[in-house]
Design a protein around this motif. Sequence first.
Motif, PDB file in Angstrom:
ATOM      1  N   ALA A  49      49.941  36.038  65.554  1.00 15.63           N
ATOM      2  CA  ALA A  49      50.210  34.607  65.677  1.00 15.63           C
ATOM      3  C   ALA A  49      51.392  34.157  64.831  1.00 15.63           C
ATOM      4  N   GLY A  50      51.920  35.058  64.004  1.00 16.16           N
ATOM      5  CA  GLY A  50      53.086  34.727  63.197  1.00 16.16           C
ATOM      6  C   GLY A  50      52.775  34.056  61.876  1.00 16.16           C
ATOM      7  N   PHE A  51      51.516  34.056  61.478  1.00 16.84           N
ATOM      8  CA  PHE A  51      51.171  33.480  60.178  1.00 16.84           C
ATOM      9  C   PHE A  51      51.741  34.354  59.060  1.00 16.84           C
ATOM     10  N   GLU A  52      52.230  33.715  58.019  1.00 15.98           N
ATOM     11  CA  GLU A  52      52.851  34.451  56.927  1.00 15.98           C
ATOM     12  C   GLU A  52      52.078  34.366  55.619  1.00 15.98           C
ATOM     13  N   LYS A  53      51.165  33.395  55.493  1.00 15.09           N
ATOM     14  CA  LYS A  53      50.393  33.280  54.265  1.00 15.09           C
ATOM     15  C   LYS A  53      49.017  32.693  54.562  1.00 15.09           C
ATOM     16  N   VAL A  54      48.092  32.967  53.666  1.00 12.45           N
ATOM     17  CA  VAL A  54      46.740  32.425  53.794  1.00 12.45           C
ATOM     18  C   VAL A  54      46.709  31.030  53.187  1.00 12.45           C
ATOM     19  N   PHE A  55      45.752  30.212  53.627  1.00 10.90           N
ATOM     20  CA  PHE A  55      45.719  28.824  53.181  1.00 10.90           C
ATOM     21  C   PHE A  55      45.336  28.692  51.712  1.00 10.90           C
ATOM     22  N   ASP A  56      44.491  29.612  51.215  1.00 13.83           N
ATOM     23  CA  ASP A  56      44.058  29.561  49.823  1.00 13.83           C
ATOM     24  C   ASP A  56      43.489  30.930  49.454  1.00 13.83           C
ATOM     25  N   LYS A  57      44.166  31.640  48.581  1.00 16.14           N
ATOM     26  CA  LYS A  57      43.748  33.004  48.232  1.00 16.14           C
ATOM     27  C   LYS A  57      42.374  33.049  47.580  1.00 16.14           C
ATOM     28  N   ASP A  58      41.928  31.911  47.023  1.00 15.90           N
ATOM     29  CA  ASP A  58      40.635  31.860  46.349  1.00 15.90           C
ATOM     30  C   ASP A  58      39.487  31.515  47.296  1.00 15.90           C
ATOM     31  N   LYS A  59      39.815  31.198  48.556  1.00 14.70           N
ATOM     32  CA  LYS A  59      38.781  30.801  49.510  1.00 14.70           C
ATOM     33  C   LYS A  59      38.641  31.800  50.659  1.00 14.70           C
ATOM     34  N   ILE A  60      39.058  33.025  50.385  1.00 15.36           N
ATOM     35  CA  ILE A  60      38.895  34.116  51.348  1.00 15.36           C
ATOM     36  C   ILE A  60      38.159  35.249  50.655  1.00 15.36           C
ATOM     37  N   ALA A  61      37.181  35.810  51.331  1.00 13.97           N
ATOM     38  CA  ALA A  61      36.438  36.953  50.792  1.00 13.97           C
ATOM     39  C   ALA A  61      36.485  38.099  51.799  1.00 13.97           C
ATOM     40  N   ILE A  62      36.864  39.266  51.325  1.00 10.28           N
ATOM     41  CA  ILE A  62      36.880  40.473  52.156  1.00 10.28           C
ATOM     42  C   ILE A  62      36.017  41.511  51.455  1.00 10.28           C
ATOM     43  N   VAL A  63      34.953  41.910  52.126  1.00 12.97           N
ATOM     44  CA  VAL A  63      33.980  42.830  51.538  1.00 12.97           C
ATOM     45  C   VAL A  63      33.913  44.100  52.381  1.00 12.97           C
ATOM     46  N   LEU A  64      34.216  45.231  51.763  1.00 13.38           N
ATOM     47  CA  LEU A  64      34.113  46.508  52.461  1.00 13.38           C
ATOM     48  C   LEU A  64      32.686  47.014  52.285  1.00 13.38           C
ATOM     49  N   ASP A  65      31.911  46.974  53.372  1.00 14.96           N
ATOM     50  CA  ASP A  65      30.492  47.318  53.221  1.00 14.96           C
ATOM     51  C   ASP A  65      29.872  48.093  54.382  1.00 14.96           C
ATOM     52  N   HIS A  66      30.418  47.999  55.572  1.00 15.62           N
ATOM     53  CA  HIS A  66      29.738  48.604  56.714  1.00 15.62           C
ATOM     54  C   HIS A  66      29.829  50.132  56.719  1.00 15.62           C
ATOM     55  N   PHE A  67      31.024  50.663  56.502  1.00 17.74           N
ATOM     56  CA  PHE A  67      31.246  52.117  56.518  1.00 17.74           C
ATOM     57  C   PHE A  67      31.839  52.586  55.192  1.00 17.74           C
ATOM     58  N   VAL A  68      31.339  52.037  54.095  1.00 16.59           N
ATOM     59  CA  VAL A  68      31.909  52.316  52.774  1.00 16.59           C
ATOM     60  C   VAL A  68      30.838  52.864  51.857  1.00 16.59           C
ATOM     61  N   PRO A  69      31.148  53.958  51.097  1.00 14.71           N
ATOM     62  CA  PRO A  69      32.358  54.788  51.163  1.00 14.71           C
ATOM     63  C   PRO A  69      32.601  55.320  52.582  1.00 14.71           C
TER      64      PRO A  69
END
Length: 419
Positions: A49-69
Amino acid sequence: MGMTMTQKILAAHAGLDQVVPGQLIRAKLDLVLGNDITTPVAVNEFQKAGFEKVFDKDKIAIVLDHFVPNKDIKAAQQSKQCREFACAHCVSHFYDVGKMGIEHALLPEQGVVTAGDCIIGADSHTCTYGAVGAFSTGVGSTDMAAGMATGEAWFKVPSALRFRLTGYLPRHCSGKDVILTIIGMIGVDGALYRSMEFTGEGVGSLTMDERLCICNMAIEAGAKNGIFPVDGVTRQYLAGRAERPGTIYEADPDAEYEKTYEIDLSRIVPTVACPHLPENTRPASELRDIRIDQVVIGSCTNGRMQDMETAYHILRDRQVAPGVRCIIIPATMAIYRECVERGYVTAFIDAGAVVSTPTCGPCLGGYMGILAAGERCIATTNRNFVGRMGHVDSEVYLASPAVAAASAVTGHISTPEEV
């Protein structure tokens, strides 16, 4: 016309004084969540979509959990893409190996979600956070991408069902038995695109772990979200934990509900959902002739400390039945550590179980416990669809940690009283 808790939260985040069921709104978001499966898809859409930045770095959570390790090359590639995106955009709430946990246990534990929040997550069980008085719901990865870029999302305001709880749960019963009983009563589409709002004097008798479990499975009744009022239990849980002050919303006395269900907690019994739908429920005591091959105690539904404690008290000084594989998965690293410090891990190993680091793993048929054709598993997970945990000819029975642990000891579906 009065509003429900959910409607009040949505109105506030849309900048409106009033909303009504069916109304389309654009609401500001307090958190956008993704995991190692859904985030790569969202990242691709974000970049397309051409987005270059997130709206707020403190309001996004990315959790690696399904196939991790990571279980294979594809899982490793997905995790790498998440790491690179999180690094490029300085995402504050990024959780990788060593600091991760199953997302819907981890974020409340870490205080990332709080009362009054409006949350979307590219995972259907995002509805878990209603336990702390937030509006939270699952979305697709495209909505996650838009949310990361704009900090907003479109919603259709849901109507509501009220579940008025009274009494106290009997011994060996828990929140899992409550939500399985409710889903068995109303069906997997009984709350379709509605808010499941839990009220009544019985709410105060439920622990936060039980409330998180109940809201987690609201989606299994088709609900848009599940939500509990903010009471003393909630405040105590959030105190010293929540990263920021929450906002408490209360339903208006004249709030409208499509239907009210009266749930007497004292009448709840240990309950099992038989294959292949969560609505196919029966009392555990009626299923003693069903032998099992595997037990899984964990997941975003039942991998919390109370669940580990329940399993410990049943498995301590006992043995897993011959021919049964018992897999125990603490939901976060903090829970894992506490299990070690309390001696639970030693007791689990002595009983003949294996203990995994936090992962969704077997719940979705990912790894750490795949079923072969003809095998049966009793699990504290949230879904038992055809092929959910492996082969399409396998079977999954959903149950509480107490029933799952007891069944591990006997080798067949059992209540705790039988061990």
